[in-house]
Every structure is written in C-alpha cells, then in structure tokens.
Design a protein around this motif. Structure first.
Motif, short mmCIF file in Angstrom:
data_model
loop_
_atom_site.label_atom_id
_atom_site.label_comp_id
_atom_site.label_asym_id
_atom_site.label_seq_id
_atom_site.Cartn_x
_atom_site.Cartn_y
_atom_site.Cartn_z
N ILE A 173 0.84 -1.20 0.00
CA ILE A 173 0.00 0.00 0.00
C ILE A 173 0.87 1.25 0.00
CG2 ILE A 173 -1.63 1.36 1.38
CD1 ILE A 173 -2.88 -1.28 2.29
N TYR A 174 1.97 1.20 0.75
CA TYR A 174 2.89 2.34 0.80
C TYR A 174 3.44 2.66 -0.59
CZ TYR A 174 7.03 5.08 2.05
OH TYR A 174 8.00 6.05 2.14
N ALA A 175 3.75 1.64 -1.37
CA ALA A 175 4.25 1.86 -2.73
C ALA A 175 3.22 2.62 -3.57
CB ALA A 175 4.59 0.53 -3.40
N VAL A 176 1.94 2.30 -3.38
CA VAL A 176 0.88 3.02 -4.09
C VAL A 176 0.80 4.47 -3.61
CG1 VAL A 176 -1.60 3.13 -4.53
CG2 VAL A 176 -0.44 0.91 -4.50
N GLU A 177 0.93 4.67 -2.30
CA GLU A 177 0.91 6.03 -1.76
C GLU A 177 2.06 6.86 -2.32
OE1 GLU A 177 1.03 5.24 2.42
OE2 GLU A 177 -1.14 5.09 2.61
N ILE A 178 3.21 6.23 -2.48
CA ILE A 178 4.37 6.92 -3.08
C ILE A 178 4.04 7.38 -4.49
CG2 ILE A 178 6.65 6.49 -4.08
CD1 ILE A 178 7.29 4.85 -1.59
N MET A 179 3.50 6.47 -5.30
CA MET A 179 3.17 6.82 -6.69
C MET A 179 2.13 7.93 -6.74
SD MET A 179 3.26 3.17 -8.73
CE MET A 179 2.36 2.23 -7.50
N SER A 180 1.15 7.88 -5.86
CA SER A 180 0.11 8.92 -5.82
C SER A 180 0.71 10.27 -5.45
CB SER A 180 -0.97 8.54 -4.81
OG SER A 180 -1.61 7.34 -5.18
N HIS A 181 1.65 10.25 -4.51
CA HIS A 181 2.31 11.49 -4.08
C HIS A 181 3.17 12.07 -5.21
CE1 HIS A 181 4.46 14.35 -1.57
NE2 HIS A 181 5.59 13.84 -2.00
N HIS A 215 -7.14 -0.11 -8.24
CA HIS A 215 -7.72 -1.31 -8.85
C HIS A 215 -6.97 -2.58 -8.45
CE1 HIS A 215 -9.41 1.43 -12.27
NE2 HIS A 215 -10.09 1.53 -11.15
N VAL A 216 -5.67 -2.43 -8.18
CA VAL A 216 -4.85 -3.59 -7.83
C VAL A 216 -3.62 -3.10 -7.06
CG1 VAL A 216 -3.51 -3.52 -9.97
CG2 VAL A 216 -3.78 -5.68 -8.74
N LEU A 217 -3.07 -3.96 -6.22
CA LEU A 217 -1.83 -3.63 -5.51
C LEU A 217 -0.64 -4.24 -6.24
CD1 LEU A 217 -2.74 -4.27 -1.74
CD2 LEU A 217 -2.31 -2.06 -2.82
N PRO A 218 0.51 -3.57 -6.22
CA PRO A 218 1.71 -4.17 -6.81
C PRO A 218 2.16 -5.36 -5.96
CG PRO A 218 2.28 -2.16 -5.63
CD PRO A 218 0.78 -2.23 -5.66
N SER A 219 2.89 -6.27 -6.58
CA SER A 219 3.46 -7.39 -5.83
C SER A 219 4.46 -6.85 -4.81
CB SER A 219 4.16 -8.36 -6.77
OG SER A 219 5.30 -7.73 -7.35
N LEU A 220 4.83 -7.67 -3.84
CA LEU A 220 5.79 -7.23 -2.83
C LEU A 220 7.12 -6.86 -3.48
CD1 LEU A 220 6.57 -6.79 0.13
CD2 LEU A 220 7.20 -9.21 0.24
N ASP A 221 7.56 -7.67 -4.43
CA ASP A 221 8.84 -7.40 -5.10
C ASP A 221 8.80 -6.08 -5.85
OD1 ASP A 221 11.52 -8.30 -6.12
OD2 ASP A 221 10.46 -8.17 -8.03
N ARG A 222 7.72 -5.83 -6.59
CA ARG A 222 7.61 -4.58 -7.33
C ARG A 222 7.45 -3.40 -6.37
NH1 ARG A 222 4.10 -3.96 -12.76
NH2 ARG A 222 6.07 -4.77 -13.56
N SER A 233 4.76 0.35 -17.37
CA SER A 233 3.84 1.05 -18.27
C SER A 233 2.92 2.01 -17.51
CB SER A 233 3.00 0.04 -19.05
OG SER A 233 2.06 -0.59 -18.19
N ALA A 234 2.53 3.07 -18.20
CA ALA A 234 1.63 4.06 -17.61
C ALA A 234 0.28 3.46 -17.23
CB ALA A 234 1.45 5.24 -18.58
N PRO A 235 -0.32 2.57 -18.06
CA PRO A 235 -1.60 1.96 -17.67
C PRO A 235 -1.51 1.16 -16.37
CG PRO A 235 -1.25 1.69 -20.02
CD PRO A 235 0.03 2.22 -19.46
N VAL A 236 -0.39 0.46 -16.18
CA VAL A 236 -0.21 -0.32 -14.94
C VAL A 236 -0.12 0.63 -13.74
CG1 VAL A 236 1.39 -1.79 -13.66
CG2 VAL A 236 0.84 -2.32 -16.03
#
Length: 237
Positions: free
Chosen positions: A11-19, A47-54, A36-39
């Motif tokens: 979730i933190y990785a998503v927060e980073i991208m949003s910021h 819509h989806v969370l990145p894998s732990l590795d990503r 990719s930009a769509p991902v």
C-alpha cells in the motif's frame, strides 16, 4: 515478515506513486519506474496492488532518486553549525513517509517497543510505533512526578556537560526487542545513552534508526557499540 507488514509495504508503494504523480505526468513516472503508464494508473486508482517485489523496487526508487533529495533540500544548517530539523515536528505527511521508510528497512526485524528521547524526534517515533503497532517509550531528561523507580543513563553534551536520561523501571520488559529512534545523530552520545537504558532494563536492542546522519556518525557508532543490529539513517549531512 507477517502478512500485515507485507500489505502495508504494498500500500505504501501506491501512496508513493500517488504522491509523486502530483509533480509528474504518467509518462514521466513510467520512465522513472520502468513500468507502463496503464499499470501505474491501475495502482494509483486502487484497482490492484503491486506485488511485494515490485513494491520494494518502487520504494527503493523513491528513497534513492526522489525522497532523499527532497529531505536534503529541507535541512537547513545555521551559521553556528546547528542543524535545523524543526520541520520534522510539524510536517505530518513527512513524518508518515519517514515512518514508512523505517518500517520497510526494519521489516525483517522483531520490534516490540520503540524508544526515543524527548526531542524533535518524538513525532517521528510515534509514527514509527504506529507503523509497527507497538508502544513508544520516551526517555525523559528529568524525573517525572508519579514514578518512583527509574532506570537512568548518562551522556555527554558538547561543550562537555553530563546529562541523564530516565525511563520508568517497568517501561521495558526483558522480552522486549527495542528499536532506538532519534531525529539526528551527530556524536552518537544520546543514542548510546538510549542503548544503555535498554541494556540496563534487560531488554534487547533490535535496531537503531535516525533521520539524519551528521559526518558519518552512524559508522563511528557501529564501531563503538560493537553490537550486531541493523542501523539506518535516511540522509547524511
């Protein structure tokens, strides 16, 4: 790492991208993250969370290429050599990001308590305690009314002045694994006093974290303490 910690990192990785998206286009962010930009859009829109590795790769990019520079720009060194870190006391978004950094770095370390000293580092320590879902112990510079039994450790300030830190005797248990936290490390004396408090309580130091490392003080501390625990500072000054 337990499942809750793993989900928090993703979730933190998503927060980073949003910021970061606030100051970058999807194309620019795509070039930086090599995806990719769509991902990226699917992540940011929830819509989806990145894998732990990503997620860990996103966090690593954020730390190295974005966040550290932003933090460096915030740090002000006054004419008398004093480092102004007052911004750490009121910027709650920054505090949360720093706490996430600590959670990510110490994700494989058992932490049952966080210990800090009553300085500018208190808000950060509280955020870190919240991330690990553990209690935060604040070492006081004076004995507090209402507590009869204390554990005490002394340390030296510059110019040479002997000071003491106190925690209630029952604040730490022998079974506790303690993450020591401070806003910055310059001489290492305060952190050594915090480590001494942990040792005197019978608990175990599981890691040491500071936001700012002045003149490679953390490296000197590693040699002086001679303990095999992870130690981490986000930026050096």
């Amino acid at each position: 790492m337990n499942k809750l910690s793993e989900i928090k990192i993703r979730i933190y990785a998503v927060e980073i991208m949003s910021h970061v998206k606030k100051s970058m286009t999807y194309k620019e962010l795509s070039n930086e993250l090599k995806m990719s930009a769509p991902v990226i859009s699917r992540y940011i829109k929830g819509h989806v969370l990145p894998s732990l590795d990503r997620a860990q790769k996103i966090i690593e990019w954020f730390e190295v290429s974005y966040f550290r520079k932003m933090l460096q720009d915030e740090i002000q060194v006054k004419e008398n050599g004093v480092i102004d870190v007052s911004f750490l006391t009121y910027d709650t978004v920054l505090q949360r990001v720093i706490a996430k950094q600590a959670l990510n770095y110490f994700r494989n370390v058992e932490v049952t308590k966080v210990l800090t000293v009553e300085t500018n580092g208190i808000p950060i320590a509280l955020q870190i305690g919240n991330e690990f879902i553990v209690d935060v112990i604040i070492a006081r510079k004076e004995r507090q009314i209402g507590f009869e039994k204390y554990i005490e450790a002394t340390y030296t300030l510059t110019p040479p002045t002997i000071k003491s830190l106190y925690i209630p005797k029952n604040a730490l248990k022998k079974s506790d694994k303690v993450l020591v936290v401070d806003d910055l490390i310059r001489t290492g004396n305060t952190i050594k006093a915090l480590v001494s408090l942990v040792n005197k309580s019978g608990a175990t130091v599981s890691g040491i974290f500071t936001v700012i490392d002045v003149n490679q003080a953390m490296e000197r501390l590693k040699k002086e303490l001679n303990i095999n625990v992870p130690m981490y500072s986000i930026v050096s000054k």
